[in-house]
Design a protein around this motif. Structure first.
Motif, PDB file in Angstrom:
ATOM      1  N   SER A 169       0.833  -1.205   0.000  1.00 47.34           N
ATOM      2  CA  SER A 169       0.000   0.000   0.000  1.00 47.34           C
ATOM      3  C   SER A 169       0.867   1.255   0.000  1.00 47.34           C
ATOM      4  N   ARG A 229      -4.424 -10.272   1.374  1.00 43.58           N
ATOM      5  CA  ARG A 229      -4.699  -9.072   0.566  1.00 43.58           C
ATOM      6  C   ARG A 229      -5.170  -7.929   1.458  1.00 43.58           C
ATOM      7  N   ARG A 230      -6.051  -8.212   2.400  1.00 38.99           N
ATOM      8  CA  ARG A 230      -6.558  -7.160   3.301  1.00 38.99           C
ATOM      9  C   ARG A 230      -5.444  -6.567   4.160  1.00 38.99           C
ATOM     10  N   VAL A 233      -3.510  -4.148   1.885  1.00 42.02           N
ATOM     11  CA  VAL A 233      -4.259  -2.901   1.669  1.00 42.02           C
ATOM     12  C   VAL A 233      -4.239  -2.037   2.924  1.00 42.02           C
ATOM     13  N   VAL A 246      -5.461  -8.961  -6.927  1.00 41.45           N
ATOM     14  CA  VAL A 246      -5.243  -7.575  -6.506  1.00 41.45           C
ATOM     15  C   VAL A 246      -5.446  -6.584  -7.638  1.00 41.45           C
ATOM     16  N   ASP A 249      -7.381  -3.512  -6.727  1.00 47.31           N
ATOM     17  CA  ASP A 249      -6.636  -2.677  -5.771  1.00 47.31           C
ATOM     18  C   ASP A 249      -5.529  -1.905  -6.479  1.00 47.31           C
ATOM     19  N   ARG A 254      -5.008   1.443  -4.301  1.00 47.63           N
ATOM     20  CA  ARG A 254      -4.909   0.954  -2.920  1.00 47.63           C
ATOM     21  C   ARG A 254      -3.628   0.153  -2.714  1.00 47.63           C
ATOM     22  N   LEU A 255      -3.119  -0.419  -3.810  1.00 50.95           N
ATOM     23  CA  LEU A 255      -1.847  -1.123  -3.782  1.00 50.95           C
ATOM     24  C   LEU A 255      -0.980  -0.625  -4.931  1.00 50.95           C
TER      25      LEU A 255
END
Length: 311
Positions: A169, A229-230, A233, A246, A249, A254-255
């Protein structure tokens, strides 16, 4: 076709070992199921099942008959389904196992679209990163990354060119810095996932045609891809994820992709089934549908990268 229905009842009873369970799965009464078996036995002049008050098992004649009629019945049912496909009607029940991250966040909405297109298809969906045993469990299909775990399985390609990508992130990178080389990963908190019973903490990349592996470590490990993944992020560390997991994201910022010159290892996405004879028109339609959705998703990401490069 009455005889086809009776053969289907026989096969389901043999598979479940229970008249009542076969009746439940076929939406029949136990009495109707038992009557169909008796009619079939009378037609063949032989006992297919040995029955007692507590058990039901195939006789030797029943085992022989099952081995011969099971593939034939499946072929006839596929042929009937093909005729319906010509009428633009797909129907049937699909029991499918999806991986945690991709399944929950991307594929479930796609399946909603699939059922709008084919309203007579019923889906039974399970979500887990554990590879379902499609020989024993009530699963027709499993959507999974990577090479075949069993050479007897049939793999229908969905996203054959998918690869893993290194990402983190913006918040994590602002606090800990952006690695410019894979060797710098040893200084970072790497979020690891589990493959089966072991931690995947040796990440593999391709550099100019040569495989390079890097040992990583971190304070978080999970067998659930969505959890990894969470964490990424949320700024907890660096992840090594399938691009498809991803992709949204990355597109939303977000990533951020790291070390883009190093090619992540291949993670082809396949639709797995136990036997080629299971591949009905419904399954073929689902494979084509998922393939188109994955292609569109990857194309949208590539377009965004091209725009950024031009800028």
């Amino acid at each position: 076709m009455k005889i086809l229905r009776e053969l289907e009842i026989f096969i389901r009873t043999a598979e479940t070992g229970s008249l009542s369970e076969a009746a439940r799965q076929l939406d029949l009464t136990p009495a109707a199921t038992s009557a169909a078996i008796k009619r079939l036995e009378a037609e063949l002049s032989t006992a297919l099942f040995a029955r007692s008050t507590r058990s039901l098992r195939l006789t030797p004649a029943g085992q022989l008959f099952l081995a011969h009629c099971q593939p034939g019945v499946q072929m006839i049912m596929n042929a009937c389904e093909s005729l319906r496909l010509g009428e633009d009607t797909l129907r049937g029940v699909l029991q499918i196992s999806l991986p945690s991250d991709l399944g929950r966040n991307i594929v479930l909405p796609w399946l909603d679209e699939f059922q709008v297109r084919y309203p007579q298809v019923t889906l039974r969906v399970s979500i887990s990163d554990r590879l379902a045993d499609i020989y024993r469990e009530q699963v027709d299909l499993a959507l999974r990354y990577g090479s075949l775990p069993d050479s007897n399985m049939v793999a229908m390609p969905i996203a054959p060119d998918n690869r893993r990508v290194l990402c983190a992130s913006p918040a994590y990178l602002a606090q800990h810095g952006t690695p410019q080389h894979l060797n710098e990963l040893s200084k970072h908190n790497c979020l690891c996932f589990m493959l089966g019973d072991y931690v995947y903490d040796r990440w593999r990349f391709d550099w100019q045609g040569q495989e390079v592996s890097i040992q990583v470590s971190g304070d978080r490990v999970s067998p659930d891809g969505d959890a990894v993944r969470r964490w990424a992020v949320a700024g907890r560390g660096i992840a090594y994820k399938s691009t498809l997991d991803v992709i949204e994201d990355l597109a939303a910022g977000r990533l951020v992709r790291l070390c883009p010159d190093w090619l992540g290892e291949a993670a082809p996405l396949n639709l797995l089934c136990a036997d080629r004879r299971q591949i009905s028109p419904v399954i073929q339609a689902l494979q084509q549908f998922l393939n188109q959705r994955c292609d569109a998703l990857m194309h949208s990401l590539n377009q965004q990268r091209d725009v950024k490069i031009c800028k």
